[in-house]
Write a protein that holds these residues in place. Structure first.
Motif, short mmCIF file in Angstrom:
data_model
loop_
_atom_site.label_atom_id
_atom_site.label_comp_id
_atom_site.label_asym_id
_atom_site.label_seq_id
_atom_site.Cartn_x
_atom_site.Cartn_y
_atom_site.Cartn_z
N LEU A 16 0.83 -1.20 0.00
CA LEU A 16 0.00 0.00 0.00
C LEU A 16 0.87 1.25 0.00
O LEU A 16 1.98 1.25 0.54
CB LEU A 16 -0.90 0.02 1.23
N THR A 17 0.34 2.32 -0.56
CA THR A 17 1.05 3.59 -0.53
C THR A 17 0.92 4.18 0.87
O THR A 17 0.16 3.69 1.70
CB THR A 17 0.44 4.59 -1.52
N GLU A 38 -2.61 5.08 1.54
CA GLU A 38 -3.47 3.91 1.77
C GLU A 38 -3.20 3.26 3.12
O GLU A 38 -4.10 2.76 3.77
CB GLU A 38 -3.29 2.89 0.65
N GLU A 63 -5.05 5.14 5.53
CA GLU A 63 -6.49 4.98 5.37
C GLU A 63 -6.99 3.65 5.94
O GLU A 63 -8.14 3.53 6.38
CB GLU A 63 -6.82 5.06 3.88
N MET A 64 -6.09 2.64 5.95
CA MET A 64 -6.51 1.28 6.28
C MET A 64 -7.30 1.15 7.59
O MET A 64 -8.39 0.57 7.59
CB MET A 64 -5.30 0.36 6.29
#
Lengths: 808, 221
Positions: free
Chosen positions: B99-100, B103, B106-107
């Motif tokens: 994931l960036t 991201e 955001e997870m």
């Protein structure tokens, strides 16, 4: 949320290219194989289905063999249908067919042969609910000398003009009938066992030929007709069958009438005198088993890879859990990934199917396609695929989500002994399936080469059969003389070695043999319940096809004898209980109301129909008539160019003698080999799908090893630092696989032995299940596995241990 | 009072013997505290942290978190509790490599079922606060260790926890990066009142905290 799952899943797949490739490709091959096989099976099961077909039954004969009745001819008497209808109220209607393999037609100056047609009762359209495009179903076949054409035949004859009320000439053994076109029917679908291209009204039979009126009389003597009956929808067919058998309508103790559903003919019936070569339910079952094995194999592969991979993803799972992911969320995410992967695989597999389909149709000889209409039949399989997809995704998902976060974060996930057992089980199952398929392939190949390599007791290489229809009004006697002229002319050609006229020959269709019972032997015994088969030839026939005489010889020239000569074979003697040649040679036998058939010779058995059917008791008669001209060509005609010039010269001689005629020829050996065609394509299909199964299994193994090797990298490093050699490391990595293959082999042998014995049962002559078949399959599986595994383990074994230990 | 441990024991059975990982631990943590747990390897620091974070269970004793008795709660409630109130920071960052940065942040919000627009706002806010807006589309492997840990802390904070548990957060960092992270912790603690418990080997780092707990062989000394 779903968008997020989707994005992450795609990224994961594209990042782990090897893993994704193996998984998607393996699944796609599995699904594509499944779809291809199921298309074939669906097609095979779709034969003879039309509106009302569930109530249509074919009548056939059972013959007494010893003390039991066995299925006999597919053809019945002209009395069979009418009698069944009058005696059983359940029988609503019947239709009789007299079948023509091909027929010569003349329209103006055009003379040509048209395959597949019948003389048929007016009730045809009442029973076969096929569309009639022009004409009225009740009327089209009611008058003698009426003909109904298939759409494409009508097109061929009349182009776009309306064919109704036009006339066309048909020739039956040279006798002309002027037929009026009364209707046009739609072409009969390919998945029908009886594909008439023209129907001539049944009443025409009576006056068409000289013997017609005799044949047309209702009788229990000549069973040359196919009879189909339509049952009341409320009839219990089994009860009716029993009633028909018990009532013995024919009043003959040696044979009885029986019925079978028309829908079952293609897959379940393989009787003498079938309209066309039928399919086989055994083949269908085998292919279905292969389809499921391959599909399940690809899922096992998927599960195994995902489980292995999930250990690598333990850390990720741990992080997600610590970040607040609920177990169900992790399961859904994992399932989502697996469904996405499966969907990609399904799309890829459909692409494979579309690409491969033309080739596949070439092999199977069927016109299969991926029509939307057939998708409804596919629904159960589709649901099965869906179910398997979820099931295969669920195990890794559950496993992954069950990891404890602390352990997962520390990367301390080790497969539980139970999980390890499951994975070992999966690998053993994969190898099991692979070995079973391998053994199957070897046995099928062995059986086919056995069939082809067996001596057939006759030499039909370089022999062609000429057969054409001569349009003439001359009587038979004159025609026979013209044939003689032609024969003499042909003999003069340099490349013609031998020539003979014969009604039938090895590899010919069953149609040209007549089955008989009731023969009076020289010892005065009348054998009423023993079948024998007869066809007629002229004296040079035996020499031409190189059939050996055990006693006596071929027929004497007819000038010395007034016809009535026969040659019998070994099996005939055996079946009739004749132990020495003296008992029969130069003595007379009686059949067909004629007691003076002189036996001039006994021939060694030869295979008239190839090794798929048993040896037949033969009585070969001498008759001068107009029939196939068999020509043995010499070596100069063996090349393509040589053959083309030869056949051109033969044709020119033929046309000189018979200017108004059709001309065609067949290679006897090709026709003979064609009998094994279905088995060959089955063998080819078996081979292809086995290869695919092996490919899937090997890919899975490859993927699996790559992770095992990564997992054991440290162990390998430590062992090497402590003095392990490369072969020792290789042994360490490979020995488990060898063990698993061993286990799979032990289970596979009895299964395949049983299954393949069953398959071989279907052949009259069969190869043996030698020990080496099993050994070969086992060793092949082992080699394939070792090569696959070693590819990876070798790299691990030669790696510098410092590299693998450094990151600690 | 944020949390309280009373007479907590944790052990494993090894060859018929009990090996104590935690022995009679009593600990009270008030909101707004900054505690450092110290001790030699194997002294039970991480175990204690995991017990506090409810990632691990204990065998005896009582644990109250925001006046809920953790030891009597069912697994499901327990995980709800830590999801709501606790953020974790790890020595090896534990970012998702696939994931960036954006991201990764955001997870945790996804799992809390926060709406897309709100997620975006929270993530943008966090990127801004940690000065990593320019790095939002990079993957963890493209960042330096210090930057990765910055993301790790941001991720721990994004769910607005009351308590941050940090297991040797600077263990993999050089001194300058360590300094930055510790400054960040101090700032969070002082300006936003986030309670912090960290495990550390470093005396220097321990001094950022308001209180030091020393462990030896699972026992508080």
């Amino acid at each position: 949320m779903l968008r997020n799952y989707f994005k992450i899943a795609l990224r994961y797949l594209s990042k782990n290219k090897l893993y994704s490739f193996i998984n998607i490709f393996g699944l796609a091959i599995g699904i594509a194989s499944f779809v291809l096989i199921m298309l074939y099976i669906n097609y095979e099961q779709s034969y003879d289905k039309f509106e009302g077909s569930e109530n249509i039954y074919r009548v056939y004969m059972d013959y007494l063999e010893g003390d039991t009745f066995i299925p006999g001819d597919a053809q019945t008497y002209n009395l069979s249908g009418p009698t069944l209808k009058s005696e059983f109220p359940e029988v609503l209607d019947y239709v009789r067919f007299f079948y023509f393999e091909k027929m010569t037609f003349q329209l103006d100056e055009r003379i040509f042969e048209q395959p597949l047609g019948s003389l048929v009762d007016p009730s045809y359209f009442n029973i076969f609910n096929y569309p009639l495009l022009k004409g009225e179903k009740e009327k089209v076949l009611s008058q003698p000398y009426s003909i109904v054409l298939s759409k494409s035949f009508a097109q061929k004859l009349f182009g776009n003009e309306s064919p109704l009320q036009k006339t066309i000439s048909a020739f039956r053994d040279g006798k002309e009938a002027v037929l009026t076109v009364t209707g046009v029917m739609d072409d009969i679908p390919k998945n029908a066992h009886y594909r008439n291209t023209f129907l001539i009204s049944y009443e025409t039979e009576k006056t068409w030929t000289d013997w017609g009126s005799k044949a047309h009389e209702l009788n229990w003597n000549a069973n040359n007709y196919y009879t189909f009956i339509k049952l009341d929808p409320n009839t219990n067919a089994d009860v009716l069958r029993q009633k028909i058998i018990e009532s013995d309508i024919e009043e003959d103790t040696e044979e009885q009438h029986n019925i079978e559903p028309i829908e079952d003919i293609h897959l379940y019936s393989n009787k003498p005198y079938e309209v066309s070569a039928n399919g086989s339910i055994t083949r269908v079952k085998f292919l279905m088993a292969i389809a499921f094995i391959i599909l399940i194999l690809s899922w096992l592969n998927y599960v195994n890879l995902s489980v292995t991979k999930s250990m690598e993803r333990a850390k990720e799972t741990g992080i997600r859990k610590v970040s607040g992911a609920h177990k169900s969320q992790l399961i859904i995410q994992s399932l989502f990934e697996s469904i996405l992967l499966n969907l990609i695989a399904i799309m890829l597999s459909l692409l494979f199917v579309v690409i491969v389909l033309p080739l596949y149709n070439g092999i199977t000889g069927k016109g299969l396609n991926l029509q939307l209409g057939s998708l409804s039949a596919f629904l159960p399989y589709f649901l099965f695929i869906l179910f398997g997809m979820v099931a295969a995704g669920l195990y890794p998902a559950l496993l992954l989500s069950s990891y404890s976060p602390i352990k997962a974060l520390k990367g301390k996930i080790q497969t539980s002994s139970q999980g390890l057992a499951i994975r070992k089980g999966l690998i053993v199952a994969q190898f099991l399936a692979t070995i079973v398929l391998l053994i199957g392939t070897i046995v099928v190949t062995k059986q086919i080469s056995f069939l082809e390599s067996q001596p057939i007791g006759t030499d039909i290489n370089q022999v062609i059969a000429l057969k054409g229809e001569v349009v003439t009004t001359k009587p038979d006697s004159l025609l026979i003389n013209e044939y003689k002229v032609l024969e003499e002319e042909l003999k003069k050609l340099p490349f013609v070695e031998k020539i003979a006229i014969a009604q039938s020959y090895p590899g010919d269709s069953f149609d040209n043999l007549s089955s008989n019972r009731g023969i009076l032997l020289p010892n005065g015994i009348k054998q009423d319940d023993k079948l024998f088969y007869t066809y007629h030839v002229q004296p040079d026939y035996f020499d031409l096809v190189d059939i050996e005489f055990l006693a006596g010889g071929t027929f004497l020239p007819s000038s010395n004898f007034d016809g009535k000569q026969v040659v019998v074979n070994e099996t005939f003697l055996k079946n009739m209980g004749i132990s020495s040649y003296d008992e029969i040679l130069n003595k007379t036998v009686g059949f067909w109301g004629e007691n003076e058939w002189r036996v001039t010779g006994v021939i060694k058995d030869y295979y008239h129909f190839g090794l798929k059917s048993p040896l037949l008791p033969m009585v070969i008669r001498y008759e001068r008539d107009v029939n196939n001209i068999l020509i043995k060509l010499d070596a100069s005609a063996a090349s393509v160019a040589g053959f083309e010039s030869s056949i051109a010269q033969i044709k020119s001689e033929w046309t000189k003698v018979f200017p108004k005629s059709t001309f065609n020829y067949t290679f006897l050996d090709q026709k003979f080999e064609a009998q094994y065609q279905e088995d060959k394509s089955f063998g080819a299909a078996f081979q292809v799908f086995t290869l695919l199964a092996i490919l899937i299994a090997a890919m899975g193994l490859f993927g699996l090893t790559s992770y095992t090797v990564v997992q054991r990298k440290k162990e390998i490093g430590i062992r090497k630092v402590n003095g392990a050699t490369i072969p020792q490391v290789l042994t360490l990595l490979n020995k488990d696989f060898v063990k698993w293959i061993g286990v799979a082999f032990v289970i596979a042998v009895p299964i395949s032995w049983y299954v393949m014995s069953q398959w071989l049962e279907g052949f009259a002559y069969r190869t043996t299940l030698s020990w080496w078949v099993f050994a070969l399959a086992g060793i092949s599986a082992l080699l394939i596995a070792l090569l696959t595994v070693s590819w990876q383990s070798f790299n691990a074994a030669v790696a510098n241990p410092v590299e693998s230990l450094r990151d600690e | 009072m944020l949390l309280q441990l009373r007479n907590v024991f944790k052990w494993v059975q090894q060859g018929g013997q009990r090996i104590f990982l935690l022995k009679d631990i009593n600990l009270e943590v008030a909101e707004g505290e900054f505690i450092s747990i110290m001790g030699p390897s194997g002294s039970g620091k991480s175990t204690l942290l995991n017990v506090i974070g409810m990632l691990d269970t204990f065998d005896e004793g009582e644990y109250d978190f925001l006046s809920e008795s953790v030891h009597t709660l069912k697994e499901k409630y327990r995980s709800n509790l830590y999801k709501e109130y606790i953020g974790f920071v790890f020595q090896s960052y534990h970012l998702l490599d696939d994931l960036t940065v954006e991201e990764n942040l955001e997870m945790p919000l996804l799992y809390k079922k926060i709406k897309g627009s709100e997620r975006k706002a929270l993530v943008a806010d966090m990127l801004d606060r940690f000065n990593i807006v320019g790095k939002k589309d990079l993957f963890p492997t493209q960042l330096s260790g210090g930057q990765q840990q910055l993301v790790g802390v941001a991720r721990a904070l994004i769910g607005k926890p009351k308590l941050i548990l940090a297991d040797e957060p600077t263990g993999n960092l050089n001194s300058q990066q360590s300094e930055e992270i510790m400054q960040l912790f101090k700032k969070l603690n002082e300006e936003e009142g986030v309670t912090i418990i960290q495990v550390t080997h470093s005396e220097k780092n321990a001094e950022y905290g308001s209180r030091i707990i020393n462990l030896l062989d699972g026992r508080k000394i």
